[in-house]
Design an enzyme around this catalytic site. Structure first.
Site, PDB file in Angstrom:
ATOM      1  N   LYS A 196       0.852  -1.183   0.000  1.00 48.10           N
ATOM      2  CA  LYS A 196       0.000   0.000   0.000  1.00 48.10           C
ATOM      3  C   LYS A 196       0.886   1.230   0.000  1.00 48.10           C
ATOM      4  CE  LYS A 196      -3.602   2.451   2.472  1.00 48.10           C
ATOM      5  NZ  LYS A 196      -4.667   2.371   3.467  1.00 48.10           N
ATOM      6  N   LYS A 249      -2.131  -1.498  -3.861  1.00 44.10           N
ATOM      7  CA  LYS A 249      -3.000  -0.320  -3.810  1.00 44.10           C
ATOM      8  C   LYS A 249      -2.174   0.941  -3.906  1.00 44.10           C
ATOM      9  CE  LYS A 249      -6.037   1.966  -0.607  1.00 44.10           C
ATOM     10  NZ  LYS A 249      -6.423   2.056   0.768  1.00 44.10           N
TER      11      LYS A 249
END
Ligand code: PBG
Length: 325
Positions: A196, A249
């Site tokens: 992330k 992400k």
């Protein structure tokens, strides 16, 4: 012309193109993120995400039913927590009768076939707007883990199928796995937000939840967008700690990461087509600068082609509708 090899032959008509198509997008690849707020039959628009709303619990159930009918197997829930319920330790996340818990139970009663995924991170509940515990301007790692474990337990107890730690603290997957197992939730899965990045593309999401950091940024825990090899390190750690699935992400700006991870691990790989990615396409569509429907489909198809087994996207319903028509 003497040209024995002509790749265009395989593209001659729609039938041939269908025959040689390498990637097929299906509604079963989608996870629909939903923002849930207090109230009844209420819905509030998010300025930067046209077509996406914060909705009350009853409408979450309606959305989930609609998604299920279209073949979407899962929803990911994000609660909108009132400011007065936020504090430094995200205490509201332990409330057994909290907004998220009630929503999970409603969904499990009304649409038991749809899988429920919940986010584990302090930010929606934190008065600091950070994913971890803040002390003198620093985000504390080890002190955050018990808070995350309590949060995950409270989600599992309410019936979540999968908890998804999005906080990027070190060691949280193993810590949460142990806490779940100790309390008998051996069947609750973990989808780790492993790679992330500290991204500018989360802006509209933070507007939706009013969860932007009050001070500083998230760069001491979320990854540096410049780094590629480090993503493999994160992913391998999470798998070793017990992650059932891992996530990259954002998605479209990170397809190289997605492709690397797909070949490096043997667990399913998810990608989060985040709020800013959705907003960009919708905005350009509104201006008449591109065909938003086609650009959305192409983006999500590319995310699957790069290696995603499942894709969290705010466009899940519209894409599923167009795939089934
Ligand atoms: C919470 C969380 C965020 C997103 C998902 N979970 C925001 C953040 O980390 O700041 C972003 C999703 C999106 O932009 O669509 N930690």
């Amino acid at each position: 012309m003497n040209l024995p090899i002509r790749p265009r032959r395989n593209r001659k008509n729609a039938a041939l193109r269908a025959l040689v198509r390498e990637t097929i997008l299906s509604p079963s690849n989608f996870i629909l993120p939903l923002f849930v707020m207090e109230g009844k039959n209420e819905k509030s628009a998010i300025r930067s995400m046209p077509g996406v709303f914060r909705v009350s619990r009853d409408l979450v159930v309606a959305e989930a039913k609609r998604a299920r009918k279209l073949g979407i197997p899962a929803v990911a829930l994000f609660p909108v927590i009132a400011d007065r319920k936020k504090d430094k330790r995200a205490t509201e996340s332990k409330n057994r009768d909290g907004l998220l818990q009630k929503t999970i139970r409603d969904l499990k009663n009304a649409v038991p076939e749809i899988a429920v995924i919940t986010d584990v991170a302090m930010d929606p509940y934190s008065s600091d707007g950070h994913d971890g515990l803040v002390k003198s301007g620093s985000i504390l790692n080890d002190e955050t883990l018990p808070i995350l474990a309590d949060m995950a337990l409270n989600q599992a107890r309410a019936g979540a199928d999968i908890v998804a730690p999005s906080d990027m603290m070190d060691g949280r997957v193993g810590y949460i796995r142990q806490a779940l197992d100790k309390s008998g939730f051996t069947d609750t899965g973990i989808l780790a937000y492993s790679a992330k990045y500290a991204s500018a593309f989360y802006g509209p999401f933070r507007e939706a939840l009013d969860s932007a950091p009050k001070h500083g940024d998230k760069k001491t825990y979320q990854m540096d967008p410049a780094n590629r090899r480090e993503a493999l390190r994160e992913v391998k750690l999470d798998v070793a700690e017990g992650a059932d699935m891992v996530m990259v992400k954002p998605a479209l700006p990170y397809l190289d990461i997605l492709s690397d991870i797909k070949t490096a691990v043997d667990v399913p790989v998810a990608a989060y087509h985040v709020s800013g990615e959705y907003a960009m396409i919708k905005a350009a569509g509104k201006l008449g600068w591109l065909d938003a429907d086609k650009a959305m489909m192409e983006s999500v198809l590319s995310i699957k082609r790069a290696g995603a087994d499942m894709i969290l996207t705010y466009a899940a319903v519209e894409l599923a509708e167009s795939l089934s028509s």
